[in-house]
Design a protein around this motif. Structure first.
Motif, PDB file in Angstrom:
ATOM      1  N   ILE A  42      84.261  50.245  41.871  1.00  0.00           N
ATOM      2  CA  ILE A  42      82.823  50.846  42.540  1.00  0.00           C
ATOM      3  C   ILE A  42      82.267  49.563  43.132  1.00  0.00           C
ATOM      4  O   ILE A  42      81.418  49.738  43.978  1.00  0.00           O
ATOM      5  N   ARG A  43      82.311  48.516  42.599  1.00  0.00           N
ATOM      6  CA  ARG A  43      82.006  47.196  43.105  1.00  0.00           C
ATOM      7  C   ARG A  43      82.150  46.831  44.586  1.00  0.00           C
ATOM      8  O   ARG A  43      81.220  46.806  45.405  1.00  0.00           O
ATOM      9  N   LEU A  44      83.132  47.198  44.898  1.00  0.00           N
ATOM     10  CA  LEU A  44      83.899  46.748  46.192  1.00  0.00           C
ATOM     11  C   LEU A  44      83.291  47.862  47.199  1.00  0.00           C
ATOM     12  O   LEU A  44      82.697  47.696  48.240  1.00  0.00           O
ATOM     13  N   ALA A  45      83.016  49.052  46.655  1.00  0.00           N
ATOM     14  CA  ALA A  45      82.830  50.104  47.861  1.00  0.00           C
ATOM     15  C   ALA A  45      81.367  50.030  47.721  1.00  0.00           C
ATOM     16  O   ALA A  45      80.666  50.315  48.794  1.00  0.00           O
ATOM     17  N   VAL A  46      80.559  49.589  46.727  1.00  0.00           N
ATOM     18  CA  VAL A  46      79.063  49.209  46.992  1.00  0.00           C
ATOM     19  C   VAL A  46      78.898  48.269  48.199  1.00  0.00           C
ATOM     20  O   VAL A  46      78.212  48.428  48.936  1.00  0.00           O
ATOM     21  N   GLY A  47      79.600  47.073  47.835  1.00  0.00           N
ATOM     22  CA  GLY A  47      79.678  46.153  48.941  1.00  0.00           C
ATOM     23  C   GLY A  47      80.023  46.486  50.349  1.00  0.00           C
ATOM     24  O   GLY A  47      79.230  46.236  51.184  1.00  0.00           O
ATOM     25  N   LEU A  48      80.783  47.527  50.417  1.00  0.00           N
ATOM     26  CA  LEU A  48      81.127  48.145  51.627  1.00  0.00           C
ATOM     27  C   LEU A  48      80.199  48.949  52.244  1.00  0.00           C
ATOM     28  O   LEU A  48      79.977  48.981  53.420  1.00  0.00           O
ATOM     29  N   VAL A  49      79.791  50.139  51.511  1.00  0.00           N
ATOM     30  CA  VAL A  49      79.245  51.124  52.282  1.00  0.00           C
ATOM     31  C   VAL A  49      77.593  50.860  51.786  1.00  0.00           C
ATOM     32  O   VAL A  49      76.888  51.787  52.383  1.00  0.00           O
ATOM     33  N   ASP A  50      77.078  49.936  50.784  1.00  0.00           N
ATOM     34  CA  ASP A  50      75.619  49.508  50.409  1.00  0.00           C
ATOM     35  C   ASP A  50      75.126  50.901  49.799  1.00  0.00           C
ATOM     36  O   ASP A  50      73.721  50.748  50.092  1.00  0.00           O
ATOM     37  N   GLU A  51      75.741  51.957  49.398  1.00  0.00           N
ATOM     38  CA  GLU A  51      75.061  52.961  49.007  1.00  0.00           C
ATOM     39  C   GLU A  51      75.690  53.183  47.607  1.00  0.00           C
ATOM     40  O   GLU A  51      76.901  53.806  47.711  1.00  0.00           O
ATOM     41  N   ILE A  52      74.986  53.704  46.369  1.00  0.00           N
ATOM     42  CA  ILE A  52      75.863  53.802  45.251  1.00  0.00           C
ATOM     43  C   ILE A  52      76.474  55.239  45.347  1.00  0.00           C
ATOM     44  O   ILE A  52      77.552  55.329  44.883  1.00  0.00           O
ATOM     45  N   GLY A  53      75.700  55.926  45.892  1.00  0.00           N
ATOM     46  CA  GLY A  53      76.302  57.470  45.765  1.00  0.00           C
ATOM     47  C   GLY A  53      77.453  57.557  46.973  1.00  0.00           C
ATOM     48  O   GLY A  53      78.459  58.004  46.270  1.00  0.00           O
ATOM     49  N   LEU A  54      77.482  57.153  47.856  1.00  0.00           N
ATOM     50  CA  LEU A  54      78.513  57.276  48.648  1.00  0.00           C
ATOM     51  C   LEU A  54      79.732  56.340  48.183  1.00  0.00           C
ATOM     52  O   LEU A  54      80.887  56.754  48.340  1.00  0.00           O
ATOM     53  N   ALA A  55      79.475  55.061  47.587  1.00  0.00           N
ATOM     54  CA  ALA A  55      80.585  54.526  46.776  1.00  0.00           C
ATOM     55  C   ALA A  55      81.085  55.178  45.830  1.00  0.00           C
ATOM     56  O   ALA A  55      82.371  55.249  45.629  1.00  0.00           O
ATOM     57  N   GLU A  56      80.543  55.917  45.050  1.00  0.00           N
ATOM     58  CA  GLU A  56      81.346  56.819  43.926  1.00  0.00           C
ATOM     59  C   GLU A  56      82.139  57.843  44.516  1.00  0.00           C
ATOM     60  O   GLU A  56      82.886  57.962  44.183  1.00  0.00           O
ATOM     61  N   ASP A  57      81.590  58.512  45.849  1.00  0.00           N
ATOM     62  CA  ASP A  57      82.630  59.401  46.587  1.00  0.00           C
ATOM     63  C   ASP A  57      83.816  58.748  46.955  1.00  0.00           C
ATOM     64  O   ASP A  57      84.830  59.246  46.645  1.00  0.00           O
ATOM     65  N   VAL A  58      83.554  57.622  47.470  1.00  0.00           N
ATOM     66  CA  VAL A  58      84.930  56.866  48.000  1.00  0.00           C
ATOM     67  C   VAL A  58      85.714  56.369  47.139  1.00  0.00           C
ATOM     68  O   VAL A  58      87.062  56.708  47.012  1.00  0.00           O
ATOM     69  N   VAL A  59      85.180  56.174  45.940  1.00  0.00           N
ATOM     70  CA  VAL A  59      85.868  55.561  44.677  1.00  0.00           C
ATOM     71  C   VAL A  59      86.715  56.853  44.081  1.00  0.00           C
ATOM     72  O   VAL A  59      88.049  56.711  44.006  1.00  0.00           O
ATOM     73  N   GLN A  60      86.009  57.615  43.939  1.00  0.00           N
ATOM     74  CA  GLN A  60      86.668  59.253  43.609  1.00  0.00           C
ATOM     75  C   GLN A  60      87.666  59.567  44.388  1.00  0.00           C
ATOM     76  O   GLN A  60      88.900  60.062  44.060  1.00  0.00           O
ATOM     77  N   ASP A  61      87.539  59.580  45.573  1.00  0.00           N
ATOM     78  CA  ASP A  61      88.311  59.910  46.665  1.00  0.00           C
ATOM     79  C   ASP A  61      89.849  59.142  46.553  1.00  0.00           C
ATOM     80  O   ASP A  61      90.826  59.617  46.339  1.00  0.00           O
ATOM     81  N   ALA A  62      89.411  57.687  46.146  1.00  0.00           N
ATOM     82  CA  ALA A  62      90.650  56.857  46.265  1.00  0.00           C
ATOM     83  C   ALA A  62      91.590  57.203  45.019  1.00  0.00           C
ATOM     84  O   ALA A  62      92.715  57.172  44.862  1.00  0.00           O
TER      85      ALA A  62
END
Lengths: 187, 305
Positions: A42-62
């Motif tokens: 989730i840290r990586l995803a927040v750094g990449l997409v810069d939004e915590i909600g989107l980052a959580e979606d990305v991580v869940q998909d992963a």
């Protein structure tokens, strides 16, 4: 780019040991991996997409993709690499969708402001660095995020992004030069 | 890493941590325990595999004992009595010609050689092919034994396979083929003994007429070693020698075409012969110079049909 990264998903994370090399007792369960790797991802995803909600979606998909592949993935040690690739790919898709939707909605202004509850705990310096990183081209932003936030080596960055090690180094140095130019006097 | 990079890294991580730290790890939306449940093997699989291994091992041990234990016992009981050559008796399943009529072939059941009891001559089609004198089974005891196992062989753990010896006669429904070179049929040998034996070379095949008198046809030699490789015949194993002959042909000038209803077959390397009635009378034509047209090929492994 995404297609290339998808091809890479199949290769570098493939477990190198056979199915009989590890007894079930040694294997980390999916639950263990989820609990251990959720926060780094989730840290990586927040750094990449810069939004915590989107980052959580990305991580869940992963993690969902890892779950589907769990039987084929015999070595849990390969899970981190697999998840990183999934997060990078998912972030690219999310950013592409967001770019097109914002372009059509003419919401380009104020595109990277943090949520109100987040800005209160961040200093002006933090916000400035975040904005400067988000303004970089995709490849440089990915490489610098993987290097500074996920603390990965050039080899791991190359595996996660699908770039060559030379491409990783050049994107890193160019992105760093831009940040130094924009932020150098203020940090 | 210089000061700028270090400062950059710290600021980036602080702002990411500030946003992430407070977030609880959400529950994974699929039960994460499920993939692990698929991994352990079913509990009954291991005992089943173990039982299968034991069965296979026991079966192979029994088979080996059956294969190699019997000849030793026999030779011990026989002692030094000369020439008990039926230790590896052979069934000759033969042979008979069918004229080139395809209708006859389609109705014939698949030839299945039947190992017969070694004491009675086997006459399957006895009603139609019974001959006045019963098929003579000449035992080799009166003849000089050439390869009788000696008593010394009884001590050997695995004696080499003996030469197959004709003992029983089984009539099947041979499928004589009409080819460009005339008629073709097979003399089929089946090992009716308990031990493996070998056949090598060309059997002596002499056609007999209904009264049992030998015809003029037939290949002359029996003991002439042929370059054909030896055929190892396991118990109930099959081998065959192809025979061919010229059938009557009105358009060609041939000599006389006597009719034969039996074949006297002598396995190669032995002096034992067996008389086999043929399913259908075979007409073997002699050549213009009165030489026979019956040819016999070396024995090959397997079942020709």
């Amino acid at each position: 780019m995404v297609e290339r990264a998808h091809q890479l998903m199949a290769d570098p994370v493939r477990p190198s040991i056979g199915p009989c090399a590890m007894t079930p007792g040694d294997a980390e369960s999916f639950d263990d991996i989820y609990r251990r790797l959720w926060r780094p991802m989730i840290r990586l995803a927040v750094g990449l997409v810069d939004e915590i909600g989107l980052a959580e979606d990305v991580v869940q998909d992963a993690f969902a993709a890892l779950y589907r592949r769990w039987d084929a993935l015999r070595d849990p040690r390969a899970a981190a690499g697999y998840l990183r690739i999934s997060v990078v790919n998912g972030s690219r898709s999310v950013l592409r969708r967001r770019r097109t939707s914002r372009r059509s909605l003419h919401l380009l202004a104020d595109e990277s402001g943090p949520a109100a509850d987040e800005s209160s705990v961040l200093s002006a310096e933090h916000d400035m660095v975040r904005r400067a990183l988000a303004a970089l081209p995709e490849r440089q932003r990915e490489v610098l995020t993987l290097r500074y936030i996920a603390a990965l080596s050039d080899t791991e960055i190359a595996a996660a992004t699908g770039l060559s090690p030379v491409g990783v180094r050049s994107a890193s140095s160019r992105g760093l030069a831009v940040l130094r130019r924009d932020l150098g006097g203020q940090l | 890493m210089n000061d700028f990079e270090e400062r950059l890294q710290n600021l980036l991580n602080e702002q990411v941590d500030a946003r992430v730290e407070a977030r609880p790890i959400p529950e994974f939306f699929v039960d994460p325990a499920r993939p692990d449940e698929r991994r352990p093997r079913p509990a009954w699989l291991l005992p089943l595999l173990a039982a299968a291994c034991v069965l296979i091992l026991g079966g192979s041990v029994l088979t080996a004992a059956h294969l190699f234990g019997t000849p030793d016992k026999r030779q011990e009981t026989v002692g030094s009595v000369p020439a008990p050559t039926d230790s590896a008796s052979t069934t000759i399943a033969a042979v008979s010609p069918t004229p080139p009529r395809s209708a006859a072939r389609s109705t014939s059941p698949p030839p299945r050689a039947r190992p017969a009891a070694s004491t009675t001559p086997h006459r399957v089609r006895a009603s139609s092919h019974r001959v006045p004198n019963p098929p003579a089974r000449v035992r080799t005891s009166a003849l000089p034994p050439t390869r009788t196992p000696t008593t010394a062989a009884a001590s050997a753990p695995t004696p080499p396979p003996a030469v197959c010896d004709a003992a029983n006669l089984v009539i099947t429904d041979p499928r004589a083929e009409a080819g460009p070179a005339g008629m073709t049929a097979y003399v089929v040998f089946q090992n009716a003994g308990d031990t493996a034996c070998t056949l090598q070379g060309r059997p002596l095949v002499v056609p007999l007429d209904a009264s049992g008198a030998a015809g003029t046809a037939g290949n002359p030699a029996v003991d002439v070693p042929d370059p054909a490789p030896p055929v190892l015949l396991a118990p109930a194993g099959l081998a065959a020698a192809r025979i061919g002959w010229t059938p009557p042909d009105p358009s060609a000038a041939t000599g006389s075409c006597p009719e034969y209803s039996q074949l006297r077959v002598t396995t190669p390397g032995t002096a034992t012969d067996t008389v086999a009635p043929v399913a259908e009378v075979m007409q073997v034509c002699n050549g213009a110079d009165d030489s026979t047209s019956l040819t016999v090929e070396p024995i090959a492994a397997g079942y020709p049909w």
